[in-house]
Design a protein around this motif. Structure first.
Motif, short mmCIF file in Angstrom:
data_model
loop_
_atom_site.label_atom_id
_atom_site.label_comp_id
_atom_site.label_asym_id
_atom_site.label_seq_id
_atom_site.Cartn_x
_atom_site.Cartn_y
_atom_site.Cartn_z
N LEU A 7 -99.29 12.26 -3.99
CA LEU A 7 -99.66 10.94 -4.50
C LEU A 7 -100.75 10.38 -3.61
N ILE A 8 -101.76 9.75 -4.21
CA ILE A 8 -102.85 9.22 -3.42
C ILE A 8 -103.22 7.81 -3.87
N ILE A 9 -103.32 6.91 -2.90
CA ILE A 9 -103.96 5.60 -3.07
C ILE A 9 -105.31 5.78 -2.40
N THR A 10 -106.36 5.92 -3.19
CA THR A 10 -107.62 6.48 -2.72
C THR A 10 -108.34 5.64 -1.68
N GLY A 11 -108.05 4.34 -1.61
CA GLY A 11 -108.71 3.49 -0.64
C GLY A 11 -110.02 2.95 -1.14
N SER A 12 -110.79 2.41 -0.23
CA SER A 12 -112.08 1.82 -0.57
C SER A 12 -113.06 2.90 -1.00
N PRO A 31 -87.84 14.62 -4.51
CA PRO A 31 -87.27 15.04 -3.23
C PRO A 31 -88.13 16.09 -2.54
N GLY A 32 -88.18 16.02 -1.21
CA GLY A 32 -88.94 16.98 -0.44
C GLY A 32 -89.53 16.37 0.82
N ALA A 33 -90.20 17.20 1.61
CA ALA A 33 -90.86 16.75 2.84
C ALA A 33 -92.34 16.54 2.54
N TYR A 34 -92.88 15.41 3.01
CA TYR A 34 -94.28 15.05 2.75
C TYR A 34 -94.97 14.71 4.07
N LYS A 35 -96.25 15.05 4.16
CA LYS A 35 -97.06 14.66 5.31
C LYS A 35 -97.99 13.52 4.90
N LEU A 81 -100.38 11.34 0.30
CA LEU A 81 -99.10 11.99 0.59
C LEU A 81 -99.04 13.31 -0.15
N VAL A 82 -98.68 14.38 0.54
CA VAL A 82 -98.55 15.67 -0.12
C VAL A 82 -97.40 16.44 0.51
N ARG A 83 -96.79 17.31 -0.28
CA ARG A 83 -95.68 18.12 0.23
C ARG A 83 -96.13 18.99 1.40
N VAL A 84 -95.26 19.11 2.36
CA VAL A 84 -95.53 20.01 3.49
C VAL A 84 -95.72 21.42 2.94
N GLY A 85 -96.78 22.08 3.38
CA GLY A 85 -97.11 23.41 2.88
C GLY A 85 -98.18 23.41 1.82
N CYS A 86 -98.57 22.22 1.34
CA CYS A 86 -99.63 22.10 0.33
C CYS A 86 -100.85 21.41 0.94
N ASP A 87 -101.97 21.49 0.23
CA ASP A 87 -103.22 20.89 0.69
C ASP A 87 -103.32 19.44 0.28
N PHE A 88 -103.86 18.60 1.16
CA PHE A 88 -104.20 17.23 0.80
C PHE A 88 -105.32 17.23 -0.23
N LEU A 89 -105.22 16.36 -1.21
CA LEU A 89 -106.32 16.18 -2.16
C LEU A 89 -107.58 15.69 -1.44
N SER A 90 -107.39 14.87 -0.39
CA SER A 90 -108.49 14.19 0.28
C SER A 90 -109.14 15.02 1.39
#
Length: 439
Positions: A402-407, A210-214, A224-233
């Motif tokens: 959570l990340i689906i890293t792509g090509s 549960p939570g808000a994700y950007k 996808l990462v929680r609002v207030g946190c840094d994207f891995l990418s």
């Protein structure tokens, strides 16, 4: 015999709809050519599918139809351009938002009388409020949650209305993936299932907490990462940031930035090897939205689904595309430089007839690819193999993204930078011979 397209049918509005037919826009090019041929015939009564249709469209209505088709195409192109422009063209560093000055200010605000504290917080925008992770009771007061409303349902509608590229998961969720091009999947053995009226999906467990994700879109993937946190990418993190480094080289710096990964291998979900170990069909028959082929709101494979309610597909629902929070430079460059390229992946929202958000989707673009950012990749990584990666801040147990890293193409992988003798932040974590993370 009623038209299956309902009251919006173009034929029905003109009193010509005496038979079952596909939606006019699904075969508009063929229909235009057919009407041109019919206009040249001397006879005024034409037999179609065994039914006599008097005074079918001739020259004047043919021109009207062509103009309408062109207008619709232009409208769709304009809508796609809007949706492909993210809410944030450039991401701001999260460390700047909660700088020492801001933390000092907030700590002092919290010491004010409750009335003043509440009044100040209500001047923050919705994303800023969600970043603060306020206690539930205070959050309800700040957002002015209407009496009798559930926070999850109400907040989901607010995010949908403001179109911020943010999703809200109020409770337990399920994740589903259909990773094939629409029309490529073999017909199901069940003869009762209409072709194209369902999605063959596979579950990905567990779902999001549960939570808000950007939502950040990558080339053939998303983050996808929680609002207030840094994207891995990106090149930002809780420990340090590398603002001068290329953003597409994020996989070669995430350890130093303060991230740790847990990666699950799901080769059965790879786009070039789509043979899910466990799959089922998600029916689309209850859709009440725009299902016209080629529409920006059309729900079709490939698609990633975050389901918020059990069996929402058994009741009437509609799907609508929204804007992404962010799009990385590789995906943006592909969309700008290659006019013939496929559309960008994008965030979508599924609502029931009461306007309640029941699911989120990421779709409308190419198939999903995924490699393990911390492993030793090879030329087929992400296409014949597939990985689902969840991440945390190093030293913390809570999963934040959570990340689906792509090509793998165009991204600066550690093994590739090693071969090109380029320095990168995580270099000390890799051995020179195997390009694998050291223990």
């Amino acid at each position: 015999m009623l038209c299956r397209n309902g009251p919006t049918c173009h034929f029905l509005a003109r009193g010509h709809c005496w038979f079952r037919h596909t939606d006019v826009y699904e075969q508009e090019d063929e229909m235009v050519e057919l009407l041109r041929l019919l206009a040249r015939l001397p006879q005024r009564i034409i037999r179609l599918q065994g039914i006599i249709a008097n005074q079918l469209w001739l020259e004047d209505e043919e021109e009207e139809f062509v103009n309408m088709a062109v207008e619709r195409r232009e409208k769709e192109k304009g809508m796609r351009r809007i949706l492909n422009k993210p809410v944030h063209q450039e991401l701001k560093c999260q460390r700047g938002f909660l700088s020492n000055d801001v933390k000092y200010l907030l700590s002092n605000v919290s010491q004010l009388p409750p009335e003043l504290h509440l009044a100040i917080l209500r001047h923050f925008d919705l994303e800023a409020v969600l970043r603060l992770e306020l206690p539930y009771n205070l959050l309800c007061q700040v957002l002015r949650l209407p009496r009798g409303e559930k926070m999850g349902s109400w907040l989901g509608r607010q995010l949908l209305e403001q179109d911020l590229g943010i999703i809200y998961v109020p409770g337990e969720s399920k994740m589903l993936l259909a990773n094939y091009e629409d029309g490529d999947e073999d017909e199901d053995e069940d003869e009762d299932r209409e072709d194209g009226n369902s999605l063959k999906v596979s579950d990905i467990s567990p779902g999001l907490a549960p939570g808000a994700y950007k939502v950040r879109i990558l080339q053939n993937g998303f983050d996808l990462v929680r609002v207030g946190c840094d994207f891995l990418s990106t090149q930002c993190g809780p420990v340090t940031c590398f603002h001068t480094a290329k953003t597409e080289h994020w996989a070669s710096s995430f350890m130093c930035r303060g991230f740790s990964l847990q990666t699950e291998t799901r080769t059965d979900l790879a786009p070039e090897n789509w043979e899910p170990k466990h799959s089922w069909h998600l029916p689309l028959g209850q859709s009440q939205g725009d299902r016209l082929r080629g529409s920006v709101d059309e729900l079709k494979a490939p698609v990633f689904v975050i389901s918020l309610q059990e069996e929402w597909w058994t009741r009437q629902w509609s799907h609508r595309r929204g804007r992404n929070y962010s799009v990385d430079s590789v995906a943006q460059g592909q969309e700008v430089n290659d006019e013939a390229s496929e559309e960008l992946l994008g965030l979508g929202v599924v609502t029931n007839m009461q306007g309640e958000v029941v699911a989120y989707t990421i779709s409308g673009g190419p198939v999903f690819a995924a490699y393990d950012p911390a492993d030793d990749p090879h030329s087929d990584e992400g296409w014949y193999d597939f990985s689902v990666s969840r991440y945390q801040y190093t030293g913390q147990a809570e999963t934040i993204g959570l990340i689906i890293t792509g090509s793998q193409n165009d991204y600066g992988m550690p093994w590739l930078l090693e071969q090109e003798e380029e320095e990168f932040p995580d270099q000390e974590h890799y051995t020179a011979k195997q390009y694998l993370p050291t223990s």
